[in-house]
Write an enzyme that holds these catalytic residues in place. Structure first.
Site, mmCIF file in Angstrom:
data_model
loop_
_atom_site.group_PDB
_atom_site.id
_atom_site.type_symbol
_atom_site.label_atom_id
_atom_site.label_comp_id
_atom_site.label_asym_id
_atom_site.label_seq_id
_atom_site.Cartn_x
_atom_site.Cartn_y
_atom_site.Cartn_z
ATOM 1 N N ASP A 1 42.614 -11.266 38.191
ATOM 2 C CA ASP A 1 43.214 -12.531 37.774
ATOM 3 C C ASP A 1 42.111 -13.579 37.663
ATOM 4 O O ASP A 1 41.575 -14.032 38.675
ATOM 5 C CB ASP A 1 44.266 -12.964 38.791
ATOM 6 N N HIS B 1 46.505 -11.421 35.967
ATOM 7 C CA HIS B 1 47.641 -12.308 36.155
ATOM 8 C C HIS B 1 48.873 -11.742 35.429
ATOM 9 O O HIS B 1 48.765 -11.018 34.449
ATOM 10 C CB HIS B 1 47.308 -13.689 35.604
ATOM 11 N N CYS C 1 53.952 -16.857 39.181
ATOM 12 C CA CYS C 1 52.986 -17.838 38.669
ATOM 13 C C CYS C 1 53.327 -19.227 39.225
ATOM 14 O O CYS C 1 53.189 -19.446 40.415
ATOM 15 C CB CYS C 1 52.959 -17.809 37.144
#
Length: 296
Positions: A232, A264, A175
């Site tokens: 995502d 995600h 991330c």
């Protein structure tokens, strides 16, 4: 003050709900580097969370001086041997919590000297903020990319004192740390490879974030593997496609693998977003990428 579009987008990346398998907030509050979880990351899904043993390893918290600033790092390496290949592990916005430390141990069990630095140490402790929105506005959005590059340079150099072979160094991240992986690969062309897990590729430029991965793609020389999820909602496939086009203008031999059924944070085994099959496949692709590019 209204959050910026980048803040809103990052917030959307990391939303989650606990579900029936969650663990209480009180039990899993972050207490030390590599232990527990930040309050904003809770609740934690116990039934899917992986715990890698430290058998045969040296693990623990260390400190690296960066121009007078003590930067804490979590280190994991094999207990026997020396001249280990080095991998920098860059965290999510939640900091170096139990999952990131576990990832470092997984690399150490594979023969690496793995280091996960606290890249937010100057701006604040991610564990102290009860919500994602507060964490982003009070800490994450105040971290300059230049500072992160400087800290990673210093931590990488420090690994030589711990038995690391920095001529065989790589970087990976998740991330927030996935975006940093792309940027550091451009910043330090001496590293052998990078693996970016669902890191943001585009965004608004600012004094603290003057470039994003798509901006450095054409000049990139280090091969980076991007592991992303087609579902995502915060990183649309259009941004992956834009990054691929930009990379095609350069010579880094970087590549993407997109998982059609994942969103995600599909590698985060402590969260409801975890997708076991894709996470395991991604891990094997990560290790193979490092082998293929002599970062072993």
């Amino acid at each position: 003050m209204q959050p910026s579009q980048d803040q809103q987008d990052l917030f959307s990346l990391i939303q989650h709900d606990g579900g029936d398998n969650s663990i209480s907030r009180r039990r899993f509050l972050h207490t030390a580097l590599g232990a527990g979880f930040a309050a904003a990351a809770l609740p934690v899904c116990a039934q899917t969370m992986i715990t890698t043993p430290d058998t045969g390893l040296v693990t623990g918290q260390f400190s690296v001086d960066v121009q007078g600033q003590a930067v804490p790092v979590y280190l994991a390496k094999p207990a026997k041997g020396s001249n280990f290949p080095v991998i920098l592990v860059t965290s999510e916005i939640f900091g170096v919590h139990a999952h990131i430390a576990d990832v470092a141990r997984r690399f150490a069990q594979a023969g690496y000297l793995a280091v996960a630095p606290d890249l937010f140490v100057r701006q604040g402790n991610p564990a102290a903020y009860p919500t994602i929105a507060e964490l982003i506005s009070q800490v994450i959005n105040k971290v300059p990319d230049q500072q992160v590059m400087q800290d990673l340079d210093a931590v990488l150099a420090w690994t030589k004192t711990q038995g690391g072979d920095i001529s065989r160094a790589a970087i990976t991240g998740f991330c927030w740390g996935g975006r940093i992986t792309w940027l550091y690969a451009a910043h330090n062309p001496s590293i052998r490879a990078g693996v970016a897990w669902y890191g943001r590729l585009t965004g608004n430029q600012s004094a603290l974030n003057p470039q994003h991965p798509v901006d450095i793609a054409a000049g990139l020389r280090v091969p980076v593997l991007g592991l992303y999820g087609a579902k995502d909602t915060g990183i649309p496939l259009s941004s992956v496609e834009a990054m691929q086009k930009a990379l095609a203008q350069g010579k880094s031999q970087s590549a993407f693998h997109v998982y059609p059924d994942s969103g995600h944070a599909f590698h985060a085994d402590y969260r409801p977003s975890y997708m076991e099959a894709d996470a395991r496949d991604g891990w094997q692709r990560c290790l193979q990428w490092l082998r293929d590019h002599q970062a072993v």
